[in-house]
Design a protein around this motif. Structure first.
Motif, PDB file in Angstrom:
ATOM      1  N   GLY A   1      42.468   9.126  45.007  1.00  0.00           N
ATOM      2  CA  GLY A   1      43.423   8.023  45.077  1.00  0.00           C
ATOM      3  C   GLY A   1      44.859   8.431  44.844  1.00  0.00           C
ATOM      4  O   GLY A   1      45.775   7.652  45.068  1.00  0.00           O
TER       5      GLY A   1
ATOM      6  N   SER B   1      48.510   9.540  48.952  1.00  0.00           N
ATOM      7  CA  SER B   1      48.534   8.454  49.925  1.00  0.00           C
ATOM      8  C   SER B   1      49.845   8.419  50.681  1.00  0.00           C
ATOM      9  O   SER B   1      50.925   8.427  50.088  1.00  0.00           O
TER      10      SER B   1
ATOM     11  N   LYS C   1      46.329   4.307  51.180  1.00  0.00           N
ATOM     12  CA  LYS C   1      45.674   3.770  49.991  1.00  0.00           C
ATOM     13  C   LYS C   1      46.583   2.701  49.389  1.00  0.00           C
ATOM     14  O   LYS C   1      47.666   2.448  49.879  1.00  0.00           O
TER      15      LYS C   1
ATOM     16  N   ASP D   1      45.005   2.490  43.683  1.00  0.00           N
ATOM     17  CA  ASP D   1      44.212   3.712  43.828  1.00  0.00           C
ATOM     18  C   ASP D   1      44.685   4.926  43.025  1.00  0.00           C
ATOM     19  O   ASP D   1      43.843   5.687  42.546  1.00  0.00           O
TER      20      ASP D   1
END
Length: 177
Positions: A139, A142, A146, A150
């Motif tokens: 997570g 990104s 995401k 996350d």
């Protein structure tokens, strides 16, 4: 093309560039984006940057429910959580909110592959991390794929994350004597 669409494109472009240039430093990535809006913005590590956002009147606290709206208007919105030894900071990314989670990770304690269950929806995020190698939290990386939830990966930590929106209309205060 509307002003909001152009502003969102600017934000997306700055976040994409930061993600590419600073994949191993959330602080460098966020400051890179900030410099597109605030010429002369100085570098600060995540914890110091969060203190700066909290104390600077040009940064206004916003709720998680407002993040998608502001990002899609092209407003620079930064979030983070101070931790020791290093906190984490992110930029809210334009686009339609989506469900968080839904990805797998290797539990470092048990060695088992586990799944982060879906939750949300949440606004999208640009996030990079110094912990990205060799065994990254899935997570933490990104480029808008995401959500803001996350990078922290659990409700307990995410409940402590604070978000601020940059307001360029607020005048800087005179230095204190």
């Amino acid at each position: 093309m509307s002003t909001a669409v152009n502003a969102a494109k600017k934000l997306k472009s700055a976040a994409d560039e930061a993600y590419t240039l600073h994949p191993k430093s959330c602080s460098h990535a966020v400051v890179h984006v900030m410099k597109k809006y605030i010429p002369g913005q100085e570098f600060a590590n995540a914890n110091d940057l969060l203190l700066h956002l909290e104390l600077n009147p040009r940064w206004l606290r916003v709720t998680v429910g407002e993040l998608e709206k502001y990002a899609n208007e092209g407003a620079l919105t930064v979030g983070g959580l101070a931790e020791l030894p290093n906190g984490h900071v992110v930029v809210v990314y334009p686009g339609k909110a989506k469900m968080a989670g839904g990805y797998t990770y290797k539990n470092k304690k048990t060695g088992k592959i586990e799944t982060v269950g879906p939750r949300g929806p949440y606004a999208l995020v640009m996030s990079t991390s110094m912990s990205a190698q060799p065994d990254p939290w899935p997570g933490s990386m990104s480029k808008g794929d995401k959500t803001v939830w996350d990078p922290w990966g659990n409700n307990e930590k995410f409940s402590k994350v604070v978000f601020w929106r940059f307001d360029p209309t607020v005048m800087k205060l005179a230095p204190a004597c």
